[in-house]
Design an enzyme around this catalytic site. Structure first.
Site, PDB file in Angstrom:
ATOM      1  N   ASP A  40       0.861  -1.198   0.000  1.00 60.44           N
ATOM      2  CA  ASP A  40       0.000   0.000   0.000  1.00 60.44           C
ATOM      3  C   ASP A  40       0.883   1.229   0.000  1.00 60.44           C
ATOM      4  OD1 ASP A  40      -2.080   2.040   0.799  1.00 60.44           O
ATOM      5  OD2 ASP A  40      -3.294   0.245   1.001  1.00 60.44           O
ATOM      6  N   ASP A  65       3.519   1.557  -4.522  1.00 65.53           N
ATOM      7  CA  ASP A  65       2.627   2.380  -5.346  1.00 65.53           C
ATOM      8  C   ASP A  65       2.224   1.515  -6.535  1.00 65.53           C
ATOM      9  OD1 ASP A  65       1.360   4.079  -7.076  1.00 65.53           O
ATOM     10  OD2 ASP A  65       2.903   5.628  -7.038  1.00 65.53           O
ATOM     11  N   VAL A  66       0.944   1.109  -6.586  1.00 68.69           N
ATOM     12  CA  VAL A  66       0.533   0.155  -7.627  1.00 68.69           C
ATOM     13  C   VAL A  66       0.580   0.733  -9.036  1.00 68.69           C
ATOM     14  CG1 VAL A  66      -0.916  -1.237  -6.080  1.00 68.69           C
ATOM     15  CG2 VAL A  66      -1.956   0.635  -7.414  1.00 68.69           C
ATOM     16  N   ASN A  92      -6.527  -4.995  -4.978  1.00 71.07           N
ATOM     17  CA  ASN A  92      -7.694  -4.309  -4.438  1.00 71.07           C
ATOM     18  C   ASN A  92      -7.518  -2.800  -4.290  1.00 71.07           C
ATOM     19  OD1 ASN A  92     -10.091  -4.190  -2.442  1.00 71.07           O
ATOM     20  ND2 ASN A  92      -8.358  -3.520  -1.192  1.00 71.07           N
ATOM     21  N   TYR A 158     -13.927   6.454 -13.077  1.00 74.11           N
ATOM     22  CA  TYR A 158     -14.022   5.259 -12.225  1.00 74.11           C
ATOM     23  C   TYR A 158     -14.761   4.144 -12.959  1.00 74.11           C
ATOM     24  CZ  TYR A 158     -14.836   2.731  -7.755  1.00 74.11           C
ATOM     25  OH  TYR A 158     -14.874   1.805  -6.736  1.00 74.11           O
ATOM     26  N   LYS A 162     -12.999   0.640 -13.806  1.00 72.22           N
ATOM     27  CA  LYS A 162     -13.521  -0.605 -13.228  1.00 72.22           C
ATOM     28  C   LYS A 162     -14.025  -1.555 -14.324  1.00 72.22           C
ATOM     29  CE  LYS A 162     -12.635   0.193  -8.859  1.00 72.22           C
ATOM     30  NZ  LYS A 162     -11.617  -0.604  -8.153  1.00 72.22           N
ATOM     31  N   THR A 193     -16.566   1.806   4.123  1.00 72.06           N
ATOM     32  CA  THR A 193     -15.103   1.916   4.248  1.00 72.06           C
ATOM     33  C   THR A 193     -14.759   3.414   4.245  1.00 72.06           C
ATOM     34  OG1 THR A 193     -14.593   2.088   1.885  1.00 72.06           O
ATOM     35  CG2 THR A 193     -14.840  -0.152   2.774  1.00 72.06           C
TER      36      THR A 193
END
Ligand SMILES: NC(=O)c1ccc[n+]([C@@H]2O[C@H](COP(=O)([O-])OP(=O)(O)OC[C@H]3O[C@@H](n4cnc5c(N)ncnc54)[C@H](O)[C@@H]3O)[C@@H](O)[C@H]2O)c1
Length: 253
Positions: A40, A65-66, A92, A158, A162, A193
């Protein structure tokens, strides 16, 4: 029916495990005996590790850092150096762009959203899959969203990112279906969340978002985690390339 999973000796890599769904899933995997490596960008991933280790589990945090290929490679390398392999991956990490119609979205927010939500999943699979091929198999679960199978207004970057996660998960599932690697994708609806708390805690917004939720409430991160554990377990058998709606179907859009 209470189902308990046994992931003893399994090595799990989770991106976006500092908070929310990723943290809950890391904790549940560790409770079931897995060693968890959390990648993360947020240092709160250290708290996730602390929760796990204080409960007697095994976990570590690798700052990742993805959106950065070398950083994702490092996450995978550390997991392999430390534990020998990767059995399970939960990709995720995600971000939401500001709510605005397409022409008001900035180029920066487009690239940030596509970078974390879509490219981040591609890079993770790109580095995890060679390790799984070497091991003779594995399980990958990617987090898309209900916005990956339908649209919501005001969040086009987004929705696009996705949808890309759903598409790349289905494509990759076919690439590796005969190699023992199962790849499935989650399409959560409304989950409580840090990403959604500002909506759920706002008396004006909450009724509107909850009206869209088929189960009439926000689902809890632990409910998503249970689905990830199931999909990562032997119980899922030949399940691959499937899209899992976590809080029920929604056909309004
Ligand atoms: N909460 C919901 O209702 C909901 C619904 C559908 C899908 N999702 C998806 O679930 C996933 C988890 O979100 P959440 O709701 O737990 O929110 P969250 O904000 O708690 O978790 C997102 C995590 O991703 C991490 N992250 C962001 N950018 C990163 C980067 N560049 N590199 C590494 N990590 C990074 C964050 O630090 C955080 O730990 C996301 O992909 C999100 O899009 C959430």
């Amino acid at each position: 029916m209470q189902v308990s999973f046994d992931f003893t000796d399994k090595i799990v890599v989770i991106t976006g495990g500092a908070t929310g769904i990723g943290r809950a899933t890391a904790v549940e995997f560790a409770k079931a005996g897995a060693a968890v490596v959390v990648g993360d960008i947020d240092d709160r991933a250290a708290e996730t590790v602390q929760i796990i280790t204080e409960a007697g589990g095994t976990a570590e945090f690798v700052r990742t850092d993805v959106t950065d290929d070398a950083s994702v490679q490092n996450l995978v390398d550390v997991a392999v150096e430390k534990h020998g392999t990767i059995d399970i991956a939960f990709n995720n990490a995600g971000v939401l762009p500001p709510t605005a119609p397409l022409h008001e979205q900035t180029v920066e927010d487009w690239h940030r959203t596509m970078g974390v939500d879509a490219t981040g999943v591609f890079l993770a699979m790109r580095h995890q899959i060679p390790v799984m091929l070497k091991a003779g198999g594995g399980s990958i679960v990617n987090t898309a969203s209900v916005a990956g199978v339908t649209a919501d207004p005001g969040m086009t970057p987004y929705v696009a990112a996705k949808h890309a996660v759903v598409g790349m998960s289905k494509g990759a599932a076919l690439d590796y279906a005969t190699e023992g690697i199962r790849i499935n994708v989650l399409a959560p609806g409304l989950i409580r969340t840090p990403m959604t708390e500002r909506w759920l805690d706002d008396p004006e917004i909450a009724p509107r978002v909850l009206a869209d939720s088929p189960i009439g409430r926000a689902a809890e991160p632990e409910e998503v985690a249970a689905t990830v554990l199931y999909l990562s377990s032997d119980m899922a058998g030949a399940v691959t390339g499937s899209v899992y709606r976590v809080d029920g179907g929604r056909t309004a859009h």
